[in-house]
Design an enzyme around this catalytic site. Sequence first.
Site, mmCIF file in Angstrom:
data_model
loop_
_atom_site.group_PDB
_atom_site.id
_atom_site.type_symbol
_atom_site.label_atom_id
_atom_site.label_comp_id
_atom_site.label_asym_id
_atom_site.label_seq_id
_atom_site.Cartn_x
_atom_site.Cartn_y
_atom_site.Cartn_z
ATOM 1 N N ARG A 127 24.523 -22.481 -11.784
ATOM 2 C CA ARG A 127 23.928 -23.796 -11.992
ATOM 3 C C ARG A 127 22.809 -23.736 -13.035
ATOM 4 N NH1 ARG A 127 21.036 -26.012 -8.166
ATOM 5 N NH2 ARG A 127 21.398 -28.132 -8.887
ATOM 6 N N LYS A 192 21.006 -14.402 -1.418
ATOM 7 C CA LYS A 192 22.173 -15.115 -1.928
ATOM 8 C C LYS A 192 23.429 -14.255 -1.830
ATOM 9 C CE LYS A 192 23.612 -18.130 -5.695
ATOM 10 N NZ LYS A 192 23.131 -18.887 -6.854
ATOM 11 N N ARG A 328 13.584 -24.085 -3.216
ATOM 12 C CA ARG A 328 13.074 -22.750 -2.940
ATOM 13 C C ARG A 328 12.183 -22.816 -1.713
ATOM 14 N NH1 ARG A 328 16.360 -21.814 -6.054
ATOM 15 N NH2 ARG A 328 16.305 -20.648 -7.999
#
Length: 332
Positions: A127, A192, A328
């Site tokens: 992204r 992630k 975040r």
Amino acid sequence: MSQAMERHFALIRMLADGQFHSGEAIAEHLGVTRAAVWKALRRTADQFDLEIESVRGRGYRLPVPLELLDREAILAAMSGRARAGLTRLEIQDQIDSTSAYLMREAALGMPSGVACLAERQTAGRGRRGRVWVSPFGVNLYLSLLWRFPLAPAALGGMSLAVGAVIADLLRSEGIEDLSLKWPNDLLWRRRKLAGLLLEVSGESQGPSHLVIGLGINLRMQPTQGASIEQPWASIEEAMPELSRCRNVLAGRLLEALVSALERYGREGLSPFIDLWRRFDRLHGEPVRLILGDRVIQGTHAGIAADGSLILETPEGRVPFQAGEVSLRAQES
């Protein structure tokens, strides 16, 4: 593909089993002289960031075998109904980006239901223009083209729907501690594990086409992921046995995607909202939203029925749309 590149892939396919192969056998397989074998091995190792072990009297091998992508094995892991939903399944040794390729081909009329997987991407994308690190043979890089009669705006919640079904599939395979970070990151223990990139094009009132790009860290080593600028995890950490089932996992992921796309086309986002919320582990936590040059602080208050992120701020609850912000968790 150049002759040199074909030779690289022929060598990798030979060594992928992790067994020792003699220099003589390699020379015969590649059609080169015995003296040229060492140079071919070094070039392949350097080109594809592979470790090749040499043992005198035994030959050469990859210390860790590679499960290369296999079209038939992937299809065998899918149900007949899911296979029927695919028009074509393409496997590429190397490509710039599986999603970029499908977007290019979609503009030229490629039909709905084409999936593309690659061993390596040279220009993998995340992204907001970020690079998606894509080393050879150790992760999954998968994209799927789907056409809808809907307007592009009607597909705005698709990233949440797809993220939810991917998280649910991995949970069903036995991986615990999964969470989703709005709008489209899949985390394992807050690192992630996978990312989604959805690209839509079409007429303002429809029809439109969508390319879903999915990258999952499977067996990537720390040195291979050293350039990633955020904490990351791999399937190998979360569930080692699943990391050794690359083709089976690819087939099950494709099945989940085909099912989700068909259902979204019929029912929209609503049937996926509750599933997404089950993996929303940041709900109620203080967060920062990065919106261009602005940083907005508040409390993550969940998602709305249209997939918007709701942020509790001093001014009240404010919705934010996917594609505009990055989320975040605040540092403690």
